[in-house]
Design an enzyme around this catalytic site. Structure first.
Site: not given
Ligand SMILES: *Cc1c(COP(=O)(O)O)cnc(C)c1O
Length: 393
Positions: A62, A115, A186, A211
């Protein structure tokens, strides 16, 4: 001698040459394993001794082995952190960070530009656990009046991912720390490369590696990074309890994305700025949202804090006619209609009016808003596509 960031990123976690053969693969092998073998009971004891002393050493699958470790090292380098936890998606990373840092009876202040799924986390899970959430303005004008004695975390998404509201992160860190609270950022928009959230005072940086880190729209991944060992320990206990892990194949894909992160971001940024400037002068456009453009309310902070921009921008239409906005979106041929961003391809999202409810920076009522991710297609082609679509009645 310390090399430039780009150089270090390319070499982070690379495999050592074998003492027997003198060679090594360029890329970290994808080590898929659900468990590990110990050479002897003495080796077993030694692993746990070293783990107890803080070493990153796997005693079970893990925790991941070489592939995971190399990706964690690379993400620590990108974010300027010491400890990285991988999660199966960005949202999982956010939920993990919240659960790791908050307890029943605590209060968390979340930026109102946040978000959407984070509001869902609030309404579905945090409230149920007795954790109170209040939303503050990205310009932080109301922040001090919203602080409570039990405020333990300030959570900023900097910038936001629909209107790209810049936040004064060092100022938020000061408020949080004076109050004995933590600042969580974030940092998906910029990663630590464009936006050094931890260096600006955030205690924890959360990145949706789905992303730009992975960069090819082919993997879901999240990361939580901190540079504070005590916080790392606290997060580690929750991480272990939640049983979070990611597959080695996904870790390998994300690591491949890391190697080209800086060149991709530079190219996305150049294309996005070309498109943004074009749209800002287009008669069918009401306003462009992109902090890299002079005139955007976040431009001064962007200049102060960011190394560059990325492929994201939004724009509102001059028309208030939603059916026409749908026709415009449908007429685009080079932009996929879809969520997410950070891959090589261009995307468009027609933001639903409800998605902007509660976003204090949104002052355009029910005017249609389109969020674009500008990919690596030639910007002249993207502009021609946009021009053609915006001419539709
Ligand atoms: C897409 C996104 C997330 C979440 O990511 P996932 O991998 O799609 O769960 C979190 N914060 C921001 C700013 C995002 O654009």
């Amino acid at each position: 001698m310390t090399h430039h960031f780009d150089t270090r990123l390319l070499h982070a976690g690379r495999p050592a040459t074998s003492p027997e053969t003198g060679v090594a693969p360029v890329n970290v092998p994808t080590v898929r394993t659900s468990t590990v073998r110990f050479a002897s009971t003495e080796a077993y004891r030694d692993v746990f001794r070293r783990k107890a002393a803080g070493e990153r050493i796997a005693s079970y699958g893990r925790q991941g082995m070489d592939t995971h470790q190399a990706l964690e090292d690379a993400l620590c380098l990108i974010e300027g952190g010491e400890r990285c936890f991988l999660a199966p998606s960005g949202v999982a990373a956010i939920s993990f960070a919240m659960l790791g840092l908050l307890s029943p009876g605590d209060h968390v202040l979340v930026t109102d530009s946040v978000y959407g799924p984070v509001r869902k986390l609030d309404s579905s899970l945090l409230q149920r656990l007795g954790i109170e959430v209040t939303y503050f303005r990205p310009d932080a004008q109301d922040l001090s009046s919203l602080l409570r004695p039990n405020t333990r975390v300030i959570y900023a998404e900097a910038p936001g991912s629909l209107l790209f509201e810049m936040h004064d992160l060092p100022a938020l860190a000061q408020v949080a720390h004076a109050h004995g609270a933590l600042l969580v950022a974030d940092n998906t928009w910029g990663t630590g490369y464009l936006y050094p959230a931890l260096a600006m005072g955030a205690d924890v940086s959360v990145v949706a590696a789905t992303k730009y880190v992975a960069g090819h729209s082919d993997v879901m991944m999240g990361a939580v990074v901190t540079r504070d060992p005590a916080l790392g320990k606290r997060l580690n206990d929750t991480y272990y309890a939640l049983g979070l892990t990611v597959g080695a194949d996904d870790a390998s894909l994300a690591l491949r994305g890391v190697r080209t992160l800086t060149v991709r971001l530079a190219q996305h940024a150049q294309h996005a700025l070309t498109v943004a400037r074009h749209l800002a002068a287009h008669p069918a456009v009401s306003r462009v949202y992109c902090p890299a453009l002079p005139g955007d309310p976040g431009h001064a902070l962007w200049q102060r804090d960011c190394r560059g921009t990325n492929g994201l921008l939004s724009f509102s239409l001059a028309t208030a006619d939603h059916a026409r906005a749908c026709r415009i979106v449908d007429a685009l041929t080079l932009f996929g209609i879809g969520f997410s961003w950070g891959g090589y391809e261009s995307l468009v999202q027609l933001v639903e009016p409800g998605d902007l409810t509660g976003h204090s920076a949104w002052q355009e009522g029910d005017r249609p808003l389109l969020r674009l991710h500008i990919g690596l297609e030639h910007p002249d082609d993207l502009i021609a596509d946009l021009n053609r679509a915006l001419a539709i009645d």
